[in-house]
Design a protein around this motif. Structure first.
Motif, PDB file in Angstrom:
ATOM      1  N   GLN A   1      10.474   2.687  12.086  1.00  0.00           N
ATOM      2  CA  GLN A   1      11.815   2.263  12.487  1.00  0.00           C
ATOM      3  C   GLN A   1      12.891   3.048  11.748  1.00  0.00           C
ATOM      4  O   GLN A   1      14.079   2.944  12.063  1.00  0.00           O
ATOM      5  N   ASP A   2      12.492   3.819  10.782  1.00  0.00           N
ATOM      6  CA  ASP A   2      13.418   4.612   9.981  1.00  0.00           C
ATOM      7  C   ASP A   2      13.887   5.822  10.802  1.00  0.00           C
ATOM      8  O   ASP A   2      13.075   6.531  11.390  1.00  0.00           O
TER       9      ASP A   2
ATOM     10  N   ARG B   1      11.959   9.313  12.918  1.00  0.00           N
ATOM     11  CA  ARG B   1      12.230   9.812  14.270  1.00  0.00           C
ATOM     12  C   ARG B   1      12.655  11.279  14.225  1.00  0.00           C
ATOM     13  O   ARG B   1      12.252  12.089  15.052  1.00  0.00           O
ATOM     14  N   ARG B   2      13.478  11.604  13.225  1.00  0.00           N
ATOM     15  CA  ARG B   2      13.942  12.985  13.074  1.00  0.00           C
ATOM     16  C   ARG B   2      12.758  13.903  12.774  1.00  0.00           C
ATOM     17  O   ARG B   2      12.655  15.004  13.325  1.00  0.00           O
TER      18      ARG B   2
ATOM     19  N   ARG C   1       8.812  19.923   8.129  1.00  0.00           N
ATOM     20  CA  ARG C   1       8.415  18.672   8.799  1.00  0.00           C
ATOM     21  C   ARG C   1       7.326  17.957   7.987  1.00  0.00           C
ATOM     22  O   ARG C   1       7.400  16.742   7.765  1.00  0.00           O
ATOM     23  N   ASN C   2       6.350  18.715   7.508  1.00  0.00           N
ATOM     24  CA  ASN C   2       5.277  18.120   6.709  1.00  0.00           C
ATOM     25  C   ASN C   2       5.814  17.492   5.436  1.00  0.00           C
ATOM     26  O   ASN C   2       5.380  16.408   5.035  1.00  0.00           O
ATOM     27  N   GLU C   3       6.762  18.172   4.798  1.00  0.00           N
ATOM     28  CA  GLU C   3       7.348  17.649   3.571  1.00  0.00           C
ATOM     29  C   GLU C   3       8.116  16.355   3.847  1.00  0.00           C
ATOM     30  O   GLU C   3       8.057  15.408   3.058  1.00  0.00           O
ATOM     31  N   LEU C   4       8.831  16.304   4.961  1.00  0.00           N
ATOM     32  CA  LEU C   4       9.565  15.085   5.316  1.00  0.00           C
ATOM     33  C   LEU C   4       8.591  13.929   5.553  1.00  0.00           C
ATOM     34  O   LEU C   4       8.813  12.808   5.082  1.00  0.00           O
ATOM     35  N   PHE C   5       7.488  14.173   6.244  1.00  0.00           N
ATOM     36  CA  PHE C   5       6.480  13.128   6.448  1.00  0.00           C
ATOM     37  C   PHE C   5       5.870  12.689   5.112  1.00  0.00           C
ATOM     38  O   PHE C   5       5.650  11.499   4.884  1.00  0.00           O
TER      39      PHE C   5
END
Length: 94
Positions: free
Chosen positions: A49-50, A54-55, A65-69
């Motif tokens: 839900q954050d 979604r971004r 992207r991997n670092e954000l996950f």
């Protein structure tokens, strides 16, 4: 391509007392597993839900992207070590 798999099941030779002990330990393990799974699924739902999640989903695959996950997994305590801590907490009953 799949390979053939064979399973051999052998009965456990145990008396009634040992069977009861084994059943209790399996039940305890099942309850511990379900409690830990429930905690993790709740946090996963919160993470999804954050807006950051979604971004991250919309980003193209890559290191950023991997670092954000990874950051989100740490923020919502979804790492392997967090699950070990959850199991310890559930085992203690807190």
């Amino acid at each position: 391509m799949t390979s053939q798999t064979f399973i051999l099941e052998l009965p456990i030779k145990a008396d009634d007392s040992q069977s009861r002990t084994i059943a209790k330990k399996f039940e305890y393990g099942r309850m511990l597993y379900n409690a830990t799974l429930g905690s993790g699924l709740g946090r996963l739902t919160q993470m999804r839900q954050d807006p950051e999640w979604r971004r991250a989903c919309e980003m193209s695959k890559g290191k950023e992207r991997n670092e954000l996950f990874r950051r989100l997994n740490r923020k919502y305590r979804l790492t392997e070590y967090d699950f070990h801590a959850d199991i310890a907490r559930h085992r203690e009953g807190t």
